[in-house]
Write a protein that holds these residues in place. Structure first.
Motif, PDB file in Angstrom:
ATOM      1  N   VAL A 101       0.958  -1.356  -0.175  1.00 13.27           N
ATOM      2  CA  VAL A 101      -0.048  -0.007   0.095  1.00 13.27           C
ATOM      3  C   VAL A 101       1.001   1.342  -0.023  1.00 13.27           C
ATOM      4  CG1 VAL A 101      -1.422   1.298   1.425  1.00 13.27           C
ATOM      5  CG2 VAL A 101      -2.153  -1.044   0.964  1.00 13.27           C
ATOM      6  N   TYR A 102       1.957   1.049   0.781  1.00 12.15           N
ATOM      7  CA  TYR A 102       2.716   2.156   0.767  1.00 12.15           C
ATOM      8  C   TYR A 102       3.585   2.693  -0.467  1.00 12.15           C
ATOM      9  CZ  TYR A 102       6.689   5.561   1.990  1.00 12.15           C
ATOM     10  OH  TYR A 102       7.443   6.680   2.084  1.00 12.15           O
ATOM     11  N   GLU A 103       3.897   1.503  -1.329  1.00 17.31           N
ATOM     12  CA  GLU A 103       4.418   1.719  -2.561  1.00 17.31           C
ATOM     13  C   GLU A 103       3.601   2.268  -3.610  1.00 17.31           C
ATOM     14  OE1 GLU A 103       5.847  -2.211  -3.678  1.00 17.31           O
ATOM     15  OE2 GLU A 103       8.045  -1.811  -3.014  1.00 17.31           O
ATOM     16  N   GLU A 104       2.145   1.825  -3.237  1.00 16.92           N
ATOM     17  CA  GLU A 104       1.124   2.272  -4.611  1.00 16.92           C
ATOM     18  C   GLU A 104       0.887   3.602  -4.254  1.00 16.92           C
ATOM     19  OE1 GLU A 104      -0.123   0.939  -7.257  1.00 16.92           O
ATOM     20  OE2 GLU A 104       1.445  -0.555  -7.155  1.00 16.92           O
ATOM     21  N   HIS A 105       0.550   3.980  -2.926  1.00 17.82           N
ATOM     22  CA  HIS A 105       0.032   5.256  -2.508  1.00 17.82           C
ATOM     23  C   HIS A 105       0.844   6.187  -1.934  1.00 17.82           C
ATOM     24  CE1 HIS A 105      -3.812   3.539  -3.860  1.00 17.82           C
ATOM     25  NE2 HIS A 105      -3.510   2.827  -2.848  1.00 17.82           N
ATOM     26  N   ASP A 106       1.899   6.048  -1.605  1.00 18.90           N
ATOM     27  CA  ASP A 106       3.031   6.740  -0.716  1.00 18.90           C
ATOM     28  C   ASP A 106       2.806   7.410   0.672  1.00 18.90           C
ATOM     29  OD1 ASP A 106       5.074   6.499  -2.875  1.00 18.90           O
ATOM     30  OD2 ASP A 106       3.964   8.417  -3.916  1.00 18.90           O
ATOM     31  N   THR A 107       1.815   6.784   1.200  1.00 21.16           N
ATOM     32  CA  THR A 107       1.324   7.137   2.409  1.00 21.16           C
ATOM     33  C   THR A 107       0.764   6.055   3.144  1.00 21.16           C
ATOM     34  OG1 THR A 107      -0.175   8.475   3.515  1.00 21.16           O
ATOM     35  CG2 THR A 107      -0.972   7.597   1.755  1.00 21.16           C
ATOM     36  N   LEU A 108       0.854   5.942   4.488  1.00 24.19           N
ATOM     37  CA  LEU A 108       0.145   4.583   5.296  1.00 24.19           C
ATOM     38  C   LEU A 108      -1.026   5.269   6.168  1.00 24.19           C
ATOM     39  CD1 LEU A 108       3.389   2.661   6.523  1.00 24.19           C
ATOM     40  CD2 LEU A 108       1.710   2.284   4.735  1.00 24.19           C
ATOM     41  N   ASP A 109      -1.344   6.600   5.954  1.00 26.90           N
ATOM     42  CA  ASP A 109      -2.447   7.085   6.523  1.00 26.90           C
ATOM     43  C   ASP A 109      -3.826   6.559   5.888  1.00 26.90           C
ATOM     44  OD1 ASP A 109      -4.150   8.829   8.056  1.00 26.90           O
ATOM     45  OD2 ASP A 109      -3.415  10.775   7.537  1.00 26.90           O
ATOM     46  N   VAL A 110      -4.708   5.744   6.735  1.00 29.90           N
ATOM     47  CA  VAL A 110      -5.739   5.301   6.723  1.00 29.90           C
ATOM     48  C   VAL A 110      -7.017   6.371   6.216  1.00 29.90           C
ATOM     49  CG1 VAL A 110      -7.704   3.721   7.138  1.00 29.90           C
ATOM     50  CG2 VAL A 110      -5.209   3.333   8.042  1.00 29.90           C
ATOM     51  N   SER A 111      -6.972   7.638   6.629  1.00 30.40           N
ATOM     52  CA  SER A 111      -8.061   8.495   5.997  1.00 30.40           C
ATOM     53  C   SER A 111      -7.694   9.133   4.687  1.00 30.40           C
ATOM     54  CB  SER A 111      -8.039   9.704   7.057  1.00 30.40           C
ATOM     55  OG  SER A 111      -6.746  10.258   7.225  1.00 30.40           O
ATOM     56  N   GLU A 112      -6.203   8.981   4.593  1.00 33.32           N
ATOM     57  CA  GLU A 112      -6.053   9.592   3.140  1.00 33.32           C
ATOM     58  C   GLU A 112      -6.190   8.485   2.042  1.00 33.32           C
ATOM     59  OE1 GLU A 112      -2.147  11.163   3.015  1.00 33.32           O
ATOM     60  OE2 GLU A 112      -2.410  12.417   4.462  1.00 33.32           O
ATOM     61  N   LEU A 113      -6.139   7.335   2.530  1.00 33.85           N
ATOM     62  CA  LEU A 113      -6.267   6.156   1.445  1.00 33.85           C
ATOM     63  C   LEU A 113      -7.673   6.193   1.018  1.00 33.85           C
ATOM     64  CD1 LEU A 113      -3.930   3.293   3.208  1.00 33.85           C
ATOM     65  CD2 LEU A 113      -3.592   4.597   1.104  1.00 33.85           C
ATOM     66  N   GLY A 114      -8.565   6.410   1.821  1.00 33.57           N
ATOM     67  CA  GLY A 114     -10.115   6.284   1.595  1.00 33.57           C
ATOM     68  C   GLY A 114     -10.433   7.409   0.499  1.00 33.57           C
ATOM     69  N   ASP A 115      -9.504   8.484   0.521  1.00 35.34           N
ATOM     70  CA  ASP A 115      -9.987   9.683  -0.365  1.00 35.34           C
ATOM     71  C   ASP A 115      -9.571   9.489  -1.775  1.00 35.34           C
ATOM     72  OD1 ASP A 115     -11.317  10.828   1.740  1.00 35.34           O
ATOM     73  OD2 ASP A 115      -9.747  12.006   2.242  1.00 35.34           O
ATOM     74  N   ARG A 116      -8.606   8.685  -2.063  1.00 36.15           N
ATOM     75  CA  ARG A 116      -7.899   8.416  -3.125  1.00 36.15           C
ATOM     76  C   ARG A 116      -8.706   7.577  -4.244  1.00 36.15           C
ATOM     77  NH1 ARG A 116      -1.647   8.876  -3.230  1.00 36.15           N
ATOM     78  NH2 ARG A 116      -1.391  10.228  -1.417  1.00 36.15           N
TER      79      ARG A 116
END
Length: 117
Positions: A101-116
């Protein structure tokens, strides 16, 4: 006194695990899940142990003139050992997924992952 200490340890582990599960960092969520699983294992071991007045003997040695001490239920110990091995594998798998997930989205913040998208 021992039961109070075990209850305190189990309660603290469940509280710490729940606290970590509610964090925004994905790694902390994985660790929280692992801690909650270990808290359940400690609880099961505490409930499957010896109690006062419990004098079960080892069936193989009983009656052979050997002074055998009381034993705890081995089924609970076997189930908890199996649960520990499975939870170790699942934690390793969840950490590998977190890295992906970090490689794909450059973040581990769960709230930011839902917005993408």
């Amino acid at each position: 006194m021992t039961a109070f200490v075990l209850a305190l340890v189990v309660g603290a582990l469940f509280a710490l695990g729940t606290f970590l599960l509610l964090r925004r960092d994905l790694i902390r969520v994985v660790w929280g899940l692992a801690i909650v699983g270990q808290a359940a294992n400690v609880y099961l071991l505490a409930m499957g142990g010896l109690t006062e007045g419990d004098f079960e003997t080892v069936p193989i040695l009983a009656g052979h003139g050997v002074d055998v001490p009381a034993t705890a239920d081995p089924l609970v110990q076997a189930l908890v050992l199996t649960a520990i091995v499975i939870s170790f594998g699942m934690t390793a798998f969840a950490l590998v997924l977190s890295y992906r997930v970090y490689e794909e989205h450059d973040t581990l913040d769960v709230s930011e992952l839902g917005d993408r998208e």
